[in-house]
Design an enzyme around this catalytic site. Sequence first.
Site, PDB file in Angstrom:
ATOM      1  N   CYS A   2      13.848   5.981  -1.596  1.00 16.02           N
ATOM      2  CA  CYS A   2      14.664   6.332  -2.742  1.00 16.02           C
ATOM      3  C   CYS A   2      15.768   5.293  -2.846  1.00 16.02           C
ATOM      4  CB  CYS A   2      15.312   7.691  -2.526  1.00 16.02           C
ATOM      5  SG  CYS A   2      14.129   8.965  -2.069  1.00 16.02           S
ATOM      6  N   ARG A  27      12.774   1.632  -6.496  1.00 13.61           N
ATOM      7  CA  ARG A  27      12.594   2.319  -5.211  1.00 13.61           C
ATOM      8  C   ARG A  27      12.009   3.718  -5.380  1.00 13.61           C
ATOM      9  NH1 ARG A  27      15.799  -0.498  -1.491  1.00 13.61           N
ATOM     10  NH2 ARG A  27      15.670   1.204  -0.027  1.00 13.61           N
ATOM     11  N   TRP A  74      11.856   9.024  -4.732  1.00 14.96           N
ATOM     12  CA  TRP A  74      10.405   8.946  -4.576  1.00 14.96           C
ATOM     13  C   TRP A  74      10.064  10.072  -3.617  1.00 14.96           C
ATOM     14  CZ3 TRP A  74       6.860   7.840  -0.540  1.00 14.96           C
ATOM     15  CH2 TRP A  74       5.553   7.590  -0.974  1.00 14.96           C
ATOM     16  N   ASN A  99      18.069   8.650   1.512  1.00 18.25           N
ATOM     17  CA  ASN A  99      16.859   7.832   1.433  1.00 18.25           C
ATOM     18  C   ASN A  99      16.282   7.770   2.839  1.00 18.25           C
ATOM     19  OD1 ASN A  99      14.908   5.802   1.049  1.00 18.25           O
ATOM     20  ND2 ASN A  99      16.408   4.187   1.420  1.00 18.25           N
ATOM     21  N   GLY A 100      15.073   8.331   3.013  1.00 18.47           N
ATOM     22  CA  GLY A 100      14.458   8.310   4.337  1.00 18.47           C
ATOM     23  C   GLY A 100      13.702   9.596   4.599  1.00 18.47           C
ATOM     24  N   GLU A 478      -8.103  -7.237  -4.671  1.00 16.30           N
ATOM     25  CA  GLU A 478      -6.875  -7.189  -5.467  1.00 16.30           C
ATOM     26  C   GLU A 478      -7.164  -6.678  -6.889  1.00 16.30           C
ATOM     27  OE1 GLU A 478      -3.868  -7.128  -5.113  1.00 16.30           O
ATOM     28  OE2 GLU A 478      -2.868  -7.940  -6.857  1.00 16.30           O
ATOM     29  N   LYS A 482      -5.482  -3.359  -8.542  1.00 18.30           N
ATOM     30  CA  LYS A 482      -4.749  -3.373  -9.819  1.00 18.30           C
ATOM     31  C   LYS A 482      -5.289  -2.284 -10.736  1.00 18.30           C
ATOM     32  CE  LYS A 482      -2.067  -5.154  -8.854  1.00 18.30           C
ATOM     33  NZ  LYS A 482      -1.499  -5.964  -7.823  1.00 18.30           N
ATOM     34  N   GLU A 485      -4.413   1.287  -9.515  1.00 16.31           N
ATOM     35  CA  GLU A 485      -2.969   1.529  -9.484  1.00 16.31           C
ATOM     36  C   GLU A 485      -2.410   1.871 -10.870  1.00 16.31           C
ATOM     37  OE1 GLU A 485      -0.997  -2.063  -8.245  1.00 16.31           O
ATOM     38  OE2 GLU A 485       0.638  -0.965  -7.307  1.00 16.31           O
ATOM     39  N   HIS A 501     -25.762  -2.379   2.041  1.00 11.63           N
ATOM     40  CA  HIS A 501     -25.555  -1.577   3.246  1.00 11.63           C
ATOM     41  C   HIS A 501     -24.905  -0.234   2.929  1.00 11.63           C
ATOM     42  CE1 HIS A 501     -26.917  -4.858   5.726  1.00 11.63           C
ATOM     43  NE2 HIS A 501     -26.101  -5.680   5.084  1.00 11.63           N
ATOM     44  N   LYS A 600       8.084   0.565  -6.678  1.00  8.74           N
ATOM     45  CA  LYS A 600       7.961  -0.888  -6.534  1.00  8.74           C
ATOM     46  C   LYS A 600       8.122  -1.317  -5.081  1.00  8.74           C
ATOM     47  CE  LYS A 600       7.585  -5.103  -7.828  1.00  8.74           C
ATOM     48  NZ  LYS A 600       6.165  -5.486  -7.977  1.00  8.74           N
TER      49      LYS A 600
HETATM   50  O1  M6R Z   1       7.153  -5.851  -1.446  1.00  5.34           O
HETATM   51  P1  M6R Z   1       5.843  -5.977  -0.722  1.00  5.34           P
HETATM   52  O2  M6R Z   1       5.062  -7.162  -1.136  1.00  5.34           O
HETATM   53  O3  M6R Z   1       6.002  -5.903   0.780  1.00  5.34           O
HETATM   54  O4  M6R Z   1       5.013  -4.691  -1.160  1.00  5.34           O
HETATM   55  C1  M6R Z   1       3.783  -4.397  -0.554  1.00  5.34           C
HETATM   56  C2  M6R Z   1       3.012  -3.395  -1.368  1.00  5.34           C
HETATM   57  O5  M6R Z   1       3.702  -2.187  -1.452  1.00  5.34           O
HETATM   58  C3  M6R Z   1       2.744  -3.898  -2.799  1.00  5.34           C
HETATM   59  O6  M6R Z   1       2.100  -5.131  -2.782  1.00  5.34           O
HETATM   60  C4  M6R Z   1       1.857  -2.900  -3.568  1.00  5.34           C
HETATM   61  O7  M6R Z   1       0.594  -2.845  -2.986  1.00  5.34           O
HETATM   62  C5  M6R Z   1       1.807  -3.305  -5.045  1.00  5.34           C
HETATM   63  N1  M6R Z   1       2.350  -2.246  -5.848  1.00  5.34           N
HETATM   64  C6  M6R Z   1       0.440  -3.564  -5.529  1.00  5.34           C
HETATM   65  O8  M6R Z   1       0.434  -3.959  -6.860  1.00  5.34           O
END
Ligand code: M6R
Length: 605
Positions: A2, A27, A74, A99-100, A478, A482, A485, A501, A600
């Site tokens: 958070c 956050r 969060w 936060n935690g 990746e 994307k 997500e 497999h 983020k």
């Molecule tokens: O800030 P970071 O690169 O350490 O974050 C790692 C992941 O949380 C981040 O890459 C996450 O997987 C992205 N939201 C993917 O798009």
Amino acid sequence: MCGIVGAVAQRNIVPVLIEGLRRLEYRGYDSCGVAVLAGGEPRRARSVARVADLDEQVRETHLEGFTGIAHTRWATHGAPVTNNAHPIFSRNALALVHNGIIENYESLREMLRGKGYEFVSQTDTEVIAHLIHSLYRGDLFVAVREAVQQLHGAYAIAVEHKDQPNTVVGARQGSPLVVGLGQGENFLASDALALAGSTEHFIFLEEGDVCELTLERVRVADRDGRDVEREVRTVAAYGGAVELGPYRHFMQKEIFEQPRAISDTIPQADSFDASLFGDAAARAFGEIDNLLILACGTSYYSGLTAKYWLESIAKIPTQVEIASEYRYRDSVPNPKSLVVVISQSGETADTLAALKHAQSLGHRHTLSVCNVGTSAMVRLTELSFLTHAGREIGVASTKAFTTQLVALFVLAATLGKLRGHVDASLEAQYVRQLRHLPAALNSVLALEPQIIAWSEDFSRKENALFLGRGLHYPIALEGALKLKEISYIHAEAYPAGELKHGPLALVTEAMPVVTVAPNDALLEKLKSNMQEVRARGGELYVFADSDTRIVSEEGLHVIRMPEHYGVLSPILHVVPLQLLAYHTACSRGTDVDKPRNLAKSVTVE
Ligand code: M6R
């Protein structure tokens, strides 16, 4: 994970707190809230919508005060409902933001219930509020110091009490907290960015610190309760609003910023020199014989891509591990490893913990590849290479990924040169290829209209498979990340040779199979794998290099990449996958920049 902000001032502080929350939404954004002291009991406003809604509420209710704390959440313990939104009150006397995660909250809750405290939320945080309240004897600083002795887990907190109207107390263990020093006013925040515009002078609190903010003074005690002086650092954080310009979302804008971000990240010199990674790099690189890469999410996939480069170009054994796994398993430390952490934010809790774990095992040489120069990760590593992606706002990482790839390619070329595998002519070729990347990316971005046409089909699907081979397998991973997500379509990625497999059983006419098809040594093998899909009725969507001779036919859709790009091809091939995910999400009407359940920056484990 958070974001928290707090302030004591001689002016209405609510607008500063609200602006701080806006900047901390990266956050988490499940709910938000603010509580002020304005004579008498604390008053608060909370919202399960975005900060803009909270802002409206505080204006309508004239919530104003000189002392206040605020939070963007969060959710970990308890659903994202108003009752669980912070600030959390204890008996209308004390307000707290956290936060935690408190690991021993159940036993503390039982103990506090025994003392007559009533719990109205499902949060672990409520135990901290009641615990401090139960220990309060007229000095909030003392009560917080006593309370934190009983907490197990991670926390950054800010607390205010109605009987000390010009005081905010903070504490941290495992979660970040900075003190912002003003003139006749002082602040607390999870990140200096939240206070940009209010101050440039910060104390980065250390683990176990407790601090007390009043109008004229900041007092810090360490984990043993001793008053300590912490270094004051000047950080000119840029807090200005980032403009969206002609784009619909920040993700789209950030995808289109990649040519610029990459050109800013490519080193200016025409040679690969260890000094690009820091003054101590030449010595450190001479003492290592392998790499251990630790990262999460998209950053982990850039590490996976780098493994191919590092082993083929620099011939150096490279292991890539998900940070959250590495930190908890028994591993065999090797003093000759270079531990590389990759992170956009530099604050990801699992990656930070993995780095500290590696250091505690005796790894001396550490390198961060990071987009935030002031982050904890950069501060903790011996060496660093900063990506210059600029601020990334969309939760789905795009330009951070491609700039990480550039950084890691530079690392591979540098180590290759040092180890005698990259001669002057190969070095010049790599430099040329890097310099051509921004222009090549612009040509790939011009494919957007064709990708929009595909995204219409994708938006009606519920599953998708992504295939790649070799260097492009991590790119398939990746692409799948994307898509899931931001569009919420279930997507899986496989190395194409692995299909038979097991995953082939999933392939029917309803399964779109996205294939990354560069013209490399594995192309013919990949074509066979595509046949396996076609034979089962699967619908193929192929991003093929211009010279692959893969042509569209029934059940096989092809978008042709403008050019074949050799060893740097992953940096180009990921871009259409970003655009496909983006436009599919737009067609499905999701909240592209703030997808559900995510944040983020993942600052809790
Ligand atoms: O800030 P970071 O690169 O350490 O974050 C790692 C992941 O949380 C981040 O890459 C996450 O997987 C992205 N939201 C993917 O798009």
